[in-house]
Motif scaffolding. Structure first.
Motif, PDB file in Angstrom:
ATOM      1  N   ASP A 250      -0.812  10.982  -4.383  1.00  0.00           N
ATOM      2  CA  ASP A 250      -2.009  11.016  -5.215  1.00  0.00           C
ATOM      3  C   ASP A 250      -3.225  11.146  -4.298  1.00  0.00           C
ATOM      4  O   ASP A 250      -3.083  11.312  -3.084  1.00  0.00           O
ATOM      5  N   ASN A 251      -4.418  11.080  -4.874  1.00  0.00           N
ATOM      6  CA  ASN A 251      -5.630  11.302  -4.086  1.00  0.00           C
ATOM      7  C   ASN A 251      -5.848  10.254  -2.994  1.00  0.00           C
ATOM      8  O   ASN A 251      -6.559  10.505  -2.012  1.00  0.00           O
ATOM      9  N   ARG A 252      -5.271   9.079  -3.171  1.00  0.00           N
ATOM     10  CA  ARG A 252      -5.445   8.005  -2.198  1.00  0.00           C
ATOM     11  C   ARG A 252      -4.241   7.888  -1.255  1.00  0.00           C
ATOM     12  O   ARG A 252      -4.395   7.511  -0.098  1.00  0.00           O
ATOM     13  N   HIS A 253      -3.054   8.179  -1.745  1.00  0.00           N
ATOM     14  CA  HIS A 253      -1.833   8.051  -0.952  1.00  0.00           C
ATOM     15  C   HIS A 253      -1.320   9.451  -0.631  1.00  0.00           C
ATOM     16  O   HIS A 253      -0.677  10.097  -1.464  1.00  0.00           O
ATOM     17  N   ARG A 254      -1.599   9.898   0.609  1.00  0.00           N
ATOM     18  CA  ARG A 254      -1.360  11.311   0.931  1.00  0.00           C
ATOM     19  C   ARG A 254      -0.488  11.516   2.170  1.00  0.00           C
ATOM     20  O   ARG A 254      -0.128  12.645   2.468  1.00  0.00           O
ATOM     21  N   TYR A 255      -0.154  10.431   2.868  1.00  0.00           N
ATOM     22  CA  TYR A 255       0.613  10.563   4.102  1.00  0.00           C
ATOM     23  C   TYR A 255       2.062  10.103   3.879  1.00  0.00           C
ATOM     24  O   TYR A 255       2.293   8.949   3.489  1.00  0.00           O
TER      25      TYR A 255
ATOM     26  N   ASN B 255       0.804  -1.217   0.000  1.00  0.00           N
ATOM     27  CA  ASN B 255       0.000   0.000   0.000  1.00  0.00           C
ATOM     28  C   ASN B 255       0.840   1.272   0.000  1.00  0.00           C
ATOM     29  O   ASN B 255       0.345   2.343   0.326  1.00  0.00           O
TER      30      ASN B 255
ATOM     31  N   VAL C  72      -1.580  15.196   6.061  1.00  0.00           N
ATOM     32  CA  VAL C  72      -1.369  15.136   4.609  1.00  0.00           C
ATOM     33  C   VAL C  72      -0.272  16.119   4.221  1.00  0.00           C
ATOM     34  O   VAL C  72      -0.265  17.276   4.666  1.00  0.00           O
TER      35      VAL C  72
ATOM     36  N   SER D 160       2.769   4.061  -2.129  1.00  0.00           N
ATOM     37  CA  SER D 160       2.911   4.661  -3.457  1.00  0.00           C
ATOM     38  C   SER D 160       4.155   5.542  -3.464  1.00  0.00           C
ATOM     39  O   SER D 160       4.423   6.260  -2.486  1.00  0.00           O
TER      40      SER D 160
ATOM     41  N   THR E  36       1.355   6.725   2.007  1.00  0.00           N
ATOM     42  CA  THR E  36       0.372   5.712   2.382  1.00  0.00           C
ATOM     43  C   THR E  36      -1.020   6.335   2.460  1.00  0.00           C
ATOM     44  O   THR E  36      -1.167   7.563   2.479  1.00  0.00           O
ATOM     45  N   ARG E  37      -2.041   5.475   2.522  1.00  0.00           N
ATOM     46  CA  ARG E  37      -3.426   5.955   2.559  1.00  0.00           C
ATOM     47  C   ARG E  37      -3.793   6.580   3.895  1.00  0.00           C
ATOM     48  O   ARG E  37      -4.676   7.423   3.966  1.00  0.00           O
ATOM     49  N   ARG E  38      -3.138   6.154   4.936  1.00  0.00           N
ATOM     50  CA  ARG E  38      -3.382   6.704   6.272  1.00  0.00           C
ATOM     51  C   ARG E  38      -2.120   6.548   7.089  1.00  0.00           C
ATOM     52  O   ARG E  38      -1.221   5.783   6.718  1.00  0.00           O
TER      53      ARG E  38
END
Length: 420
Positions: A54-59, A48, A107, A50, A128-130
Motif C-alpha cells: 500500500d502507500n505506506r508499506h512498499r518495501y 509494522n 520499492v 503489512s 514494511t514502511r522502510r
C-alpha cells in the motif's frame, strides 16, 4: 583450577575462561542441521508489517533461510542468481541453518513470493514502511547439538553461567584463518600495503597445502599474474584485490575493491580484538562482570534483554537495573575512571595506536567512533537435553556469539577442529 586456553583463542584476544566448569568435550557444526539460529525481532517490526502493498508499506520483507553460506555471501548469491538486492539485520555464520529477515532496498509492488538459490530460500512475509534497520533486531535463539561429549552433565555450569563474558567469537576474526583483525590493525596504523600483503598471503596451521602454496606465491608481487590464474573460486576477495594490483592500482584502491560490508569488518575486528583483550584482563584480575563498580559506564536496562542508554554508575544508581558496559576503541574513545576504560587505555598503548587513529582519513568509510558493548554475555532461557545427544538451547542479545557460551561448555583443546 587453571584451564588450558588454546593458541588460536589467544590470537583473538581471548586469554581465559570465565567459569571453572571442567567442560564436556565434544564438537559442534559437524552438520549444519546441528547448529540452528533464528532471529528474535523487536515487536515494533512485527507490528509494522503489512501483508499487502500500500502507500505506506512498499518495501518487500522476506524470511531468508540459508545453509552452508554466511549472510554476506548469501546476499551476493541472491543478487547474482535472482537479480534482487537485499539487506539483513544480522550476519549469520556459514556452518549453520539460519532463519532471518531480509528486506529489499527499493520499492516493489509485485515482488516474487518465493525465491531459491543453491544455499538459500526466500519467502515473502509482507511489506514494511522502510528497509530493515539493525534497530529492529533484538537477539537470536539457538539450538545446538554437541557431538560426542565426554559428559552430558551441565549441572556444574549452571551456577556460573551468568559469569560468562561477552567475548567476540573466532568467526569475527576469520575463524581458522585468523587474519581479519590483523588487516584492520594495519589499516588503523596506515600501513595499507602491509594490510594487502596480510590479506593475500597470511596463513595458519589450518590452511591446506594448496592454500599455503598459493598464499606463499602471493607474498611476491612478481607472482600476482600467475596467482590470478590459479586462484580457486572460493578466494573471491583475493581475486578482486589481485586484479586491482595487476592493473596498477595502489593498496588503498585495491582494498576498496572488497565489498564495503566485508571491508568494514577489518577495523571492526581489530576493535573486537582490543575488546577481547580488555575483557580477558578484567576476568583474570577477578573483576565482577555483572555488578557495576563506582565510575563504571553501564547500560540502563529497559527490558529483559534491551540495553538502554549509557550512564555512569554511582550510589544513586543502585535502584536501577544496570549492566556494566565496555567502551569500544574508536576515535571518540576517552579514558575515564571506570575499570574497563583504564584497561583499554593500556592496551591501546601496548598496540601503539591512539583513539584518533581510528579516524582513517585515507579510507573514511572504515573510520569507527567506538560505541559500547555489555561486559557479560547475558544468556537467557538456557536449557539442555541429553537423550541421546547433548542439545543446548538458549537466547542471546544481538551482537553476542553462541560460540562464546559453547566454548565455556565444551572447553575445547583445539577450537577449530572442534567446529568453532
Amino acid at each position: 583450577m587453571t584451564l588450558y586456553v588454546s593458541k588460536i583463542d589467544r590470537l583473538a584476544g581471548i586469554e581465559c575462561y570465565c567459569t571453572s566448569f571442567a567442560g564436556t568435550g565434544g564438537s559442534i557444526k559437524q552438520r549444519s542441521e546441528g547448529f540452528r539460529v533464528s532471529e528474535l525481532v523487536d515487536e515494533l517490526l512485527v507490528g509494522n508489517i503489512s501483508l499487502t502493498f500500500d502507500n505506506r508499506h512498499r518495501y518487500p520483507l522476506y524470511i531468508l533461510e540459508k545453509h552452508d553460506i554466511d549472510s554476506n555471501h548469501a546476499l551476493f548469491e541472491i543478487e547474482r542468481e535472482c537479480r534482487m538486492r537485499l539487506r539483513v539485520m544480522g550476519i549469520k555464520d556459514a556452518k549453520a541453518v539460519t532463519t532471518q529477515y531480509a528486506s529489499a532496498d527499493r520499492v516493489m509492488r509485485n515482488p516474487p513470493g518465493e525465491l531459491k538459490t543453491k544455499h538459500t530460500r526466500l519467502t515473502l512475509e509482507g511489506f514494511t514502511r522502510r528497509p530493515l534497520g539493525k534497530e529492529f533486531l533484538a537477539g537470536n535463539k539457538f539450538e545446538i547439538t554437541i557431538h560426542r561429549p565426554r559428559s552430558h552433565d551441565l549441572s556444574g555450569l549452571l551456577p556460573e553461567i551468568d559469569k560468562v563474558g561477552n567475548f567476540y567469537g573466532l568467526q569475527r576474526f576469520g575463524s581458522e584463518r585468523l587474519v581479519t583483525h590483523l588487516v584492520g590493525r594495519e589499516i588503523v596504523k596506515r600501513n595499507f600495503r602491509r594490510a594487502v600483503e596480510l590479506l593475500l598471503s597470511y596463513t595458519t596451521e589450518y590452511d591446506t597445502p594448496a592454500s599455503k602454496e598459493i598464499r606463499s606465491k602471493s607474498a611476491d608481487p612478481g607472482n600476482y599474474r600467475q596467482v590470478l590464474r590459479i586462484l580457486p573460486r572460493g578466494m573471491d576477495i583475493e581475486r578482486q584485490v589481485l586484479t586491482a594490483l595487476v592493473a596498477g592500482k595502489d593498496a588503498v584502491s585495491a582494498l576498496r575493491t572488497v565489498p564495503i560490508t566485508i571491508r568494514r569488518l577489518f577495523v571492526q575486528a581489530y576493535q573486537a580484538y582490543i575488546f577481547n583483550k580488555c575483557l580477558s584482563t578484567a576476568v583474570i584480575n577477578g573483576e565482577d562482570l555483572l555488578q557495576p563498580a563506582a565510575g563504571d559506564l553501564c547500560f540502563e536496562m529497559e527490558g529483559p534483554a534491551t540495553f538502554g542508554r549509557i550512564i555512569k554508575y554511582d550510589h544513586a544508581s543502585k535502584a536501577k537495573k544496570m549492566v556494566p558496559a565496555i567502551r569500544m576503541a574508536g576515535y571518540t574513545f576517552q579514558p575515564g575512571k571506570g575499570r574497563f576504560e583504564n584497561i583499554t587505555k593500556a592496551i591501546l598503548q601496548e598496540e601503539g595506536v591512539t583513539a584518533k587513529d581510528f579516524y582513517v582519513k585515507e579510507m573514511q568509510e572504515l573510520s569507527h567512533q567506538g560505541g559500547f558493548r555489555q561486559a557479560p554475555l547475558w544468556c537467557m532461557d538456557f536449557s539442555y537435553s541429553k537423550n541421546p545427544q547433548l542439545i543446548v538451547s538458549f537466547k542471546l542479545p544481538k551482537g553476542s556469539y553462541a560460540t562464546t557460551l559453547l566454548r565455556e561448555i565444551i572447553k575445547p583443546q583445539d577450537p577449530i577442529r572442534s567446529g568453532f
